[in-house]
Scaffold this motif. Structure first.
Motif, PDB file in Angstrom:
ATOM      1  N   TYR A 263       0.814  -1.077  -0.080  1.00 20.99           N
ATOM      2  CA  TYR A 263       0.024   0.127   0.045  1.00 20.99           C
ATOM      3  C   TYR A 263       0.615   1.347  -0.008  1.00 20.99           C
TER       4      TYR A 263
ATOM      5  N   ALA B  16      -0.538   5.181  -5.494  1.00 22.14           N
ATOM      6  CA  ALA B  16      -0.633   4.068  -6.221  1.00 22.14           C
ATOM      7  C   ALA B  16       0.100   3.679  -7.345  1.00 22.14           C
TER       8      ALA B  16
ATOM      9  N   LYS C 100      -1.112  -5.345  -4.986  1.00 25.38           N
ATOM     10  CA  LYS C 100      -1.574  -3.968  -4.823  1.00 25.38           C
ATOM     11  C   LYS C 100      -2.854  -3.915  -4.017  1.00 25.38           C
ATOM     12  N   THR C 101      -2.800  -3.052  -3.204  1.00 19.68           N
ATOM     13  CA  THR C 101      -4.022  -2.651  -2.379  1.00 19.68           C
ATOM     14  C   THR C 101      -4.333  -1.217  -2.355  1.00 19.68           C
ATOM     15  N   GLU C 102      -5.449  -0.567  -2.252  1.00 24.20           N
ATOM     16  CA  GLU C 102      -6.153   0.580  -2.669  1.00 24.20           C
ATOM     17  C   GLU C 102      -6.177   1.269  -1.028  1.00 24.20           C
ATOM     18  N   THR C 103      -6.336   0.658   0.017  1.00 25.78           N
ATOM     19  CA  THR C 103      -6.372   1.171   1.319  1.00 25.78           C
ATOM     20  C   THR C 103      -5.961   0.298   2.302  1.00 25.78           C
TER      21      THR C 103
END
Length: 465
Positions: free
Chosen positions: A32, A36, A55-58
């Motif tokens: 994270y 991004a 990949k993570t958004e939060t």
């Protein structure tokens, strides 16, 4: 979503390199970052390792992407960003999860954060990471602080990604809470001193003898094959040999002479003073960086006060080599004495031989001296002082004359050697059986009635003034 065995927050230069290192050693990792796009760029360039990167958004997504118990590495700037990230993580964690602060955090902050996170039911490790981008990618030296319960489950991963010295991983659990970050802080203080003394010798050759960088570079390369063998001596030769592709000039001549700093050297000096320890060589290096930032003042002073004449000196190369060796030994000695003071104050029970051993590869101050330092700490040291060990006392006695000659010549012609001159003064001070603090105690008693001890009887006394 691919399940990640570890997580990382802060995918900058160091974070990207460490993520690839972890992936290369067989571990999935969730990522994270506030921006991004850095994760996208990393995955695009990761090749065969890309499937291990998620990949993570939060922050919440990061936690969900990992099985419990989780280990989440923070590689964000020290201070407020670490606090903010911890605040964001805590609501999403499960019992047994571990937060790992891998940045250059103040050890006192790490102590406080450890207490807070553990009170919330989770684990916290403060891990000093040394080696820069290259080390993070291919094996850093890591100094771990925190509970043994949180260290043991992560030990296989950290040992796998650490630098190796003759097969031994350069990572160790050094003590509770802030121990790891404190050792990293002192590592950086020693690093400041070593870099400054190298720069001073370069300055003597450049300004005193009028040598060009390309003429100085082979000298450092040769020294790296001897007693001065170290990462910093090695890269100094490469820096001085480099040519600016735009102008054809030596690259170092195109660099503004203002040294940056992130605070760890200054923290070393502050903590040394708080603990009543002398760190004069490290302090001189920090002071030199501060003065380097005042470039306009220095330029004005060179006009008003005048500069030392250029190219009028001749230094013995063997003396310069020996002077650097003595200075390096004394900087290490001061650093390890600060570690001992902290270990006693905070009941950390630091193992100084182990610290020297995990610095032998991966870290910035790795050098051939560290094997001898480790051996010295595994033997009986008089008064616990590195400079009083049989081997180092002999080295200092054999080479101190060279440091005296270099400093004396530099001072005579007006070239600055703040760290080298501090080194020789500290050496002379520690070997003076009767110092000059008697007159200071007399002065303190005169103006403040502070009293003093006598050499011939016990008790506190006042003078006849």
């Amino acid at each position: 979503m691919t399940t990640a065995s570890m997580g990382l927050i802060g995918v900058g230069t160091m974070g990207s390199a460490l993520a690839l290192n972890i992936a290369e050693n067989g571990h999935d990792i969730a990522l994270y970052n506030l921006d991004a796009r850095t994760i996208d760029a990393l995955i695009d360039q990761a090749g065969d390792l890309a499937p291990r990167l998620t990949k993570t958004e939060t922050v919440a997504d990061l936690v969900v992407a990992m099985p419990s118990p989780r280990a989440i590495i923070l590689l964000v700037p020290a201070g407020g960003p670490v606090e903010t990230t911890i605040d964001a993580l805590l609501p999403h964690l499960s019992p047994g999860d571990t937060i790992i602060d891998g940045g250059n955090s103040d050890f006192r902050d790490t102590m406080r954060r450890t207490e807070r996170v553990e009170a919330a039911g989770f684990q916290y490790l403060g891990v000093g990471v040394s080696g820069g981008e290259e080390g993070a990618r291919h094996g850093p030296s890591m100094m771990v602080g925190g509970s043994k319960d949180s260290w043991e489950p992560l030990r296989p991963v950290l040992e796998a990604i650490a630098a190796k010295y003759q097969g031994s991983p350069c990572v160790a659990h050094l003590g509770p809470d802030g121990a790891g970050h404190f050792v990293k802080t002192v590592h950086n203080g020693i690093e400041y001193a070593d870099m400054q003394m190298i720069a001073e010798v370069y300055g003597l050759l450049r300004d005193g003898e009028g040598r060009a960088p390309g003429e100085i570079a082979p000298l450092f390369t040769r020294w790296n094959d001897g007693a001065l063998q170290s990462y910093l001596i090695e890269i100094t030769g490469q820096v001085l040999a480099a040519v600016d592709p735009e102008t054809g000039n030596p690259m170092v001549d195109m660099i503004v002479d203002q040294a940056g700093q992130k605070g760890t050297g200054r923290w070393t000096v502050i903590e040394a003073i708080r603990m009543g320890q002398s760190a004069s060589v490290i302090e001189a290096a920090v002071g030199a960086r501060v003065l380097s930032s005042e470039r306009p003042v220095r330029q004005a002073a060179s006009e008003i006060l005048g500069e030392a004449p250029k190219g009028t000196a001749s230094f013995d190369e063997a003396d310069l080599e020996a002077a650097l060796l003595v200075g390096r030994i004394l900087a290490y000695a001061q650093g390890f004495r600060i570690l001992k003071a902290a270990s006693e104050e905070f009941s950390w029970d630091l193992d100084y031989a182990t610290i020297a051993e995990i610095w032998r590869a991966g870290c910035i101050i790795r050098s051939s001296l560290l094997d001898d330092i480790s051996k010295a700490f595994r033997s009986e040291l008089p008064h616990g002082r590195l400079v009083l060990s049989e081997e180092f006392a002999a080295l200092l006695q054999q080479n101190i004359g060279a440091l005296r000659r270099v400093v004396a010549q530099a001072v005579t012609i007006g070239l600055p050697v703040p760290a080298l001159s501090s080194a020789v003064s500290w050496y002379d001070e520690i070997r003076q059986a009767r110092g000059t603090a008697d007159v200071i105690q007399g002065q303190r008693d005169f103006f403040g009635a502070h009293g003093f001890r006598r050499v011939d009887k016990e008790g506190d006394f006042h003078g006849p003034w």
